[in-house]
Design a protein around this motif. Structure first.
Motif, PDB file in Angstrom:
ATOM      1  N   ILE A   1       0.841  -1.203   0.000  1.00 34.44           N
ATOM      2  CA  ILE A   1       0.000   0.000   0.000  1.00 34.44           C
ATOM      3  C   ILE A   1       0.872   1.247   0.000  1.00 34.44           C
ATOM      4  O   ILE A   1       0.634   2.200  -0.743  1.00 34.44           O
ATOM      5  CB  ILE A   1      -0.935   0.002   1.218  1.00 34.44           C
ATOM      6  CG1 ILE A   1      -1.984  -1.105   1.087  1.00 34.44           C
ATOM      7  CG2 ILE A   1      -1.626   1.355   1.381  1.00 34.44           C
ATOM      8  CD1 ILE A   1      -2.835  -1.293   2.331  1.00 34.44           C
ATOM      9  N   LYS A   2       1.890   1.235   0.822  1.00 34.39           N
ATOM     10  CA  LYS A   2       2.748   2.415   0.946  1.00 34.39           C
ATOM     11  C   LYS A   2       3.542   2.666  -0.322  1.00 34.39           C
ATOM     12  O   LYS A   2       3.798   3.821  -0.679  1.00 34.39           O
ATOM     13  CB  LYS A   2       3.696   2.221   2.134  1.00 34.39           C
ATOM     14  CG  LYS A   2       4.587   3.398   2.438  1.00 34.39           C
ATOM     15  CD  LYS A   2       3.802   4.579   2.939  1.00 34.39           C
ATOM     16  CE  LYS A   2       3.278   4.362   4.335  1.00 34.39           C
ATOM     17  NZ  LYS A   2       2.519   5.521   4.818  1.00 34.39           N
ATOM     18  N   ALA A   3       3.929   1.603  -1.047  1.00 35.07           N
ATOM     19  CA  ALA A   3       4.865   1.765  -2.171  1.00 35.07           C
ATOM     20  C   ALA A   3       4.402   2.721  -3.277  1.00 35.07           C
ATOM     21  O   ALA A   3       5.215   3.569  -3.667  1.00 35.07           O
ATOM     22  CB  ALA A   3       5.251   0.401  -2.741  1.00 35.07           C
ATOM     23  N   PRO A   4       3.246   2.686  -3.892  1.00 33.93           N
ATOM     24  CA  PRO A   4       2.207   1.670  -3.810  1.00 33.93           C
ATOM     25  C   PRO A   4       2.249   0.756  -5.037  1.00 33.93           C
ATOM     26  O   PRO A   4       2.675   1.157  -6.119  1.00 33.93           O
ATOM     27  CB  PRO A   4       0.929   2.510  -3.846  1.00 33.93           C
ATOM     28  CG  PRO A   4       1.296   3.674  -4.733  1.00 33.93           C
ATOM     29  CD  PRO A   4       2.775   3.900  -4.596  1.00 33.93           C
TER      30      PRO A   4
ATOM     31  N   VAL B   1       9.219   4.179   1.907  1.00 35.86           N
ATOM     32  CA  VAL B   1       9.111   3.347   3.101  1.00 35.86           C
ATOM     33  C   VAL B   1       8.602   1.957   2.724  1.00 35.86           C
ATOM     34  O   VAL B   1       8.992   0.949   3.326  1.00 35.86           O
ATOM     35  CB  VAL B   1       8.196   4.011   4.145  1.00 35.86           C
ATOM     36  CG1 VAL B   1       7.951   3.075   5.326  1.00 35.86           C
ATOM     37  CG2 VAL B   1       8.810   5.318   4.628  1.00 35.86           C
ATOM     38  N   GLY B   2       7.748   1.886   1.713  1.00 38.28           N
ATOM     39  CA  GLY B   2       7.230   0.597   1.265  1.00 38.28           C
ATOM     40  C   GLY B   2       8.309  -0.297   0.694  1.00 38.28           C
ATOM     41  O   GLY B   2       8.460  -1.458   1.116  1.00 38.28           O
ATOM     42  N   THR B   3       9.068   0.202  -0.257  1.00 46.19           N
ATOM     43  CA  THR B   3      10.118  -0.622  -0.857  1.00 46.19           C
ATOM     44  C   THR B   3      11.251  -0.866   0.136  1.00 46.19           C
ATOM     45  O   THR B   3      11.880  -1.930   0.123  1.00 46.19           O
ATOM     46  CB  THR B   3      10.656   0.039  -2.130  1.00 46.19           C
ATOM     47  OG1 THR B   3      10.964   1.422  -1.863  1.00 46.19           O
ATOM     48  CG2 THR B   3       9.624  -0.022  -3.244  1.00 46.19           C
ATOM     49  N   PHE B   4      11.511   0.107   1.009  1.00 47.97           N
ATOM     50  CA  PHE B   4      12.475  -0.102   2.087  1.00 47.97           C
ATOM     51  C   PHE B   4      12.023  -1.256   2.980  1.00 47.97           C
ATOM     52  O   PHE B   4      12.828  -2.091   3.402  1.00 47.97           O
ATOM     53  CB  PHE B   4      12.619   1.187   2.898  1.00 47.97           C
ATOM     54  CG  PHE B   4      13.450   1.050   4.135  1.00 47.97           C
ATOM     55  CD1 PHE B   4      14.837   1.099   4.081  1.00 47.97           C
ATOM     56  CD2 PHE B   4      12.851   0.878   5.382  1.00 47.97           C
ATOM     57  CE1 PHE B   4      15.609   0.974   5.228  1.00 47.97           C
ATOM     58  CE2 PHE B   4      13.612   0.750   6.535  1.00 47.97           C
ATOM     59  CZ  PHE B   4      14.989   0.799   6.454  1.00 47.97           C
ATOM     60  N   GLY B   5      10.731  -1.320   3.276  1.00 50.85           N
ATOM     61  CA  GLY B   5      10.198  -2.397   4.108  1.00 50.85           C
ATOM     62  C   GLY B   5      10.364  -3.757   3.474  1.00 50.85           C
ATOM     63  O   GLY B   5      10.621  -4.755   4.176  1.00 50.85           O
ATOM     64  N   PHE B   6      10.217  -3.843   2.139  1.00 49.61           N
ATOM     65  CA  PHE B   6      10.469  -5.116   1.462  1.00 49.61           C
ATOM     66  C   PHE B   6      11.876  -5.614   1.766  1.00 49.61           C
ATOM     67  O   PHE B   6      12.098  -6.797   2.043  1.00 49.61           O
ATOM     68  CB  PHE B   6      10.310  -4.961  -0.053  1.00 49.61           C
ATOM     69  CG  PHE B   6       8.912  -4.657  -0.512  1.00 49.61           C
ATOM     70  CD1 PHE B   6       7.804  -5.056   0.221  1.00 49.61           C
ATOM     71  CD2 PHE B   6       8.701  -3.982  -1.707  1.00 49.61           C
ATOM     72  CE1 PHE B   6       6.518  -4.787  -0.217  1.00 49.61           C
ATOM     73  CE2 PHE B   6       7.420  -3.712  -2.162  1.00 49.61           C
ATOM     74  CZ  PHE B   6       6.321  -4.110  -1.411  1.00 49.61           C
ATOM     75  N   LEU B   7      12.842  -4.684   1.692  1.00 50.14           N
ATOM     76  CA  LEU B   7      14.245  -5.057   1.854  1.00 50.14           C
ATOM     77  C   LEU B   7      14.624  -5.299   3.306  1.00 50.14           C
ATOM     78  O   LEU B   7      15.409  -6.203   3.611  1.00 50.14           O
ATOM     79  CB  LEU B   7      15.139  -3.953   1.266  1.00 50.14           C
ATOM     80  CG  LEU B   7      15.124  -3.823  -0.255  1.00 50.14           C
ATOM     81  CD1 LEU B   7      15.622  -2.450  -0.683  1.00 50.14           C
ATOM     82  CD2 LEU B   7      15.976  -4.913  -0.895  1.00 50.14           C
TER      83      LEU B   7
ATOM     84  N   ILE C   1      11.193  -0.881  -9.285  1.00 48.79           N
ATOM     85  CA  ILE C   1      11.932  -1.094  -8.045  1.00 48.79           C
ATOM     86  C   ILE C   1      11.563  -2.442  -7.422  1.00 48.79           C
ATOM     87  O   ILE C   1      12.441  -3.211  -6.988  1.00 48.79           O
ATOM     88  CB  ILE C   1      11.651   0.052  -7.060  1.00 48.79           C
ATOM     89  CG1 ILE C   1      12.190   1.380  -7.609  1.00 48.79           C
ATOM     90  CG2 ILE C   1      12.282  -0.243  -5.699  1.00 48.79           C
ATOM     91  CD1 ILE C   1      11.775   2.599  -6.807  1.00 48.79           C
ATOM     92  N   THR C   2      10.268  -2.750  -7.398  1.00 54.21           N
ATOM     93  CA  THR C   2       9.824  -4.027  -6.828  1.00 54.21           C
ATOM     94  C   THR C   2      10.320  -5.203  -7.655  1.00 54.21           C
ATOM     95  O   THR C   2      10.684  -6.254  -7.106  1.00 54.21           O
ATOM     96  CB  THR C   2       8.287  -4.049  -6.729  1.00 54.21           C
ATOM     97  OG1 THR C   2       7.842  -2.902  -5.992  1.00 54.21           O
ATOM     98  CG2 THR C   2       7.796  -5.311  -6.040  1.00 54.21           C
ATOM     99  N   LEU C   3      10.347  -5.046  -8.968  1.00 59.41           N
ATOM    100  CA  LEU C   3      10.916  -6.084  -9.831  1.00 59.41           C
ATOM    101  C   LEU C   3      12.361  -6.357  -9.441  1.00 59.41           C
ATOM    102  O   LEU C   3      12.782  -7.520  -9.313  1.00 59.41           O
ATOM    103  CB  LEU C   3      10.837  -5.639 -11.297  1.00 59.41           C
ATOM    104  CG  LEU C   3      11.604  -6.503 -12.312  1.00 59.41           C
ATOM    105  CD1 LEU C   3      10.988  -7.893 -12.418  1.00 59.41           C
ATOM    106  CD2 LEU C   3      11.627  -5.820 -13.690  1.00 59.41           C
TER     107      LEU C   3
END
Length: 518
Positions: A228-231, A261-267, A321-323
């Motif tokens: 959601i945050k990424a989004p 913050v979203g993509t940071f959270g993934f990592l 970025i998510t890819l």
């Protein structure tokens, strides 16, 4: 006190001071700018003291908060957090400087209130990137929504209340779901260690060994909040509304930093804590990422509002970025992390330039403009630089990031990468089309051409007189110049950033069995 703690506390202290200056806008502006520049100055010793080959977490500090549950005020940074802290420290002084240039506050609203919220947002966001206690991270993740809610809802456009509520509800509900996973991880640690803890390193070591089924459920709680945050599509609909209604400076912070913050959270959380679940669910995540690239690119091309245009462009970039993150290649993850930084710079500049265009024409509708390069050639050139960086032209900072993402992802996920690469072509289409419609051709559009003969005069279009539109001011050039330097400088020589983030990416990859260790 570490440099990191000073970075967190200084803008919050500045917010308190500025809040007392509500009756003196000029002094509030100067005070807020001073605190933001001091925060930026602190990034220099923080960056210089960071050792890329040293401990995973540096500048660490910890104070007991709720001892019974093992909760601490604990902070520390790795290379990924460092670059994100640096970029928000850079963008906030620019955002403050454009107040009165691109942003006009609503009647009855003070600059002191607006600027104090900006500084609070900066301090909380730095705290989110540097929290090493998972419960503290959750608290800051939710609390940082509050200043952004008021920045949009009190200082935004005509539909600001709707956009602010939608933004808050989406992110807040995602955070509540994440809280369930945080509690689940705590319970697992309690059973394994006989005492509970929210320490990130300890939880990562314990939860990463949990059964796959358990990891999947806990992963989904964190992932949904971060998606959601990424989004990610289809959880993206709050961003076009929020960015479209937010003041220009707030949009820079929202799209340039807060979304990261979203993509940071993934990592930081999804992959190290739940490595088996991350690999198991990676095809589904990559499907959402690629769908976001293509879907948002098509919608960006069809936008009539420039601010909503930037929102959809960002959604497409977050797909890239998510890819890179979930392709589980060393190259793709380094590209994804540098993309987080470079997207902030390029998109931040594009939003600021668009704000300067809107300030001159009084409209964010693309069709209200045309041929603006004839009357504002310097501004047109700056918009071209921002646009070319957005579409990842070689020589700009985003190129190396996008190249590394696609190169690394192709090795592990070739089918997804091929479809995502179509987004590169679409980016050239929608960015250049925006530039052509706003800046090229004859001077036209309601924002640039007014009827001669005074207010209310009705005349044929052929006798309409162009409005007097000034080119870029010295203050505007001072705001955009650092971004131009960084966009070109990091495009030519990205090594300083790559060297800082690579060890942190290696540590993240080492948590994933079968990850690319090259």
């Amino acid at each position: 006190m570490t440099w990191l703690l000073a970075l967190i506390l200084l803008p919050i202290a500045g917010a308190v001071v500025v809040a007392w200056l509500r009756d003196n806008d000029r002094l509030a502006f100067r005070t807020a700018l001073g605190f933001s520049l001091a925060t930026l100055a602190l990034v220099i010793p923080l960056w210089n003291s960071y050792e890329p080959g040293g401990d995973r977490m540096q500048q660490t500090s910890s104070v007991e908060w709720i001892p019974r549950f093992g909760i601490h005020f604990a902070f520390g940074i790795d290379g990924i957090a460092l670059v994100m802290i640096a970029v928000i420290a850079l963008l906030v002084p620019l955002v403050i400087t454009v107040l009165g240039v691109t942003d006009r506050l609503p009647a009855g609203r003070s600059a002191g209130g607006y600027l104090s919220l900006i500084l609070v947002q900066q301090g909380l966001t730095i705290g989110v990137f540097s929290a090493t206690d998972v419960f503290l991270f959750y608290v800051l993740f939710e609390v940082m929504l509050v200043p952004m809610y008021f920045l949009i809802g009190a200082y935004g456009g005509p539909n600001r209340q709707y956009a602010a509520v939608k933004f808050f509800l989406y992110s807040f509900l995602g955070g509540l779901i994440m809280l369930a996973s945080v509690i689940g991880a705590y319970v697992i640690a309690s059973e394994e260690l006989t005492e509970g803890t929210f320490d990130w390193a300890t939880l990562t070591a314990v939860v990463s060994d949990a059964p796959l089924s358990t990891q999947i459920w806990l992963f989904l709680g964190f992932f949904l909040a971060f998606a959601i945050k990424a989004p990610l599509v289809p959880l993206h609909t709050w961003l076009p509304d929020a960015a479209g209604q937010a003041p220009i400076g707030v949009a820079v912070v929202l799209v340039g930093v807060l979304d990261k913050v979203g993509t940071f959270g993934f990592l930081r959380y999804c992959i190290p804590m739940f490595p088996a679940a991350s690999q198991e669910l990676a095809p589904w995540v990559l499907t959402l990422a690629v769908a976001g690239v293509l879907y948002a690119s098509v919608l960006a091309a069809g936008q009539q509002d420039m601010k909503r245009f930037v929102a959809y462009v960002s959604i497409a970039h977050f797909g890239f970025i998510t890819l890179g993150i979930f392709a589980f290649s060393m190259q793709s993850q380094v590209g994804a992390v540098t993309y987080m930084l470079n997207h902030s710079l390029a998109t931040g500049m594009l939003i600021l330039v668009i704000g300067m265009v809107i300030a001159r024409g009084g409209s964010s509708v693309i069709s209200d403009y045309g041929g603006m390069a004839k009357v504002t050639p310097v501004l047109a050139g700056l918009m071209l630089v921002a646009g070319l960086a957005t579409l990842a032209l070689p020589g700009t900072n985003t190129f190396i990031s996008e190249f590394l993402v696609l190169l690394g992802a192709f090795e592990t996920r070739p089918v997804f990468t091929v479809f995502a690469a179509i987004g590169m072509v679409l980016a050239a289409v929608y960015v250049l089309w925006l530039y052509q419609r706003v800046m090229q051709g004859p001077v036209r559009g309601n924002a640039l051409v007014g009827a001669a003969g005074g207010p209310g005069a009705v005349q044929a279009p052929e006798v309409a007189a162009p409005k007097v539109v000034r080119d870029t001011s010295r203050r505007e050039l001072a705001v955009l110049a650092p971004l131009v330097v960084l966009i070109i400088g990091l495009g030519i020589y990205p090594k300083p950033v790559v060297d800082v983030v690579t060890p942190s990416v290696e540590a993240t990859m080492s948590a994933v069995q079968g990850g690319d260790e090259r």
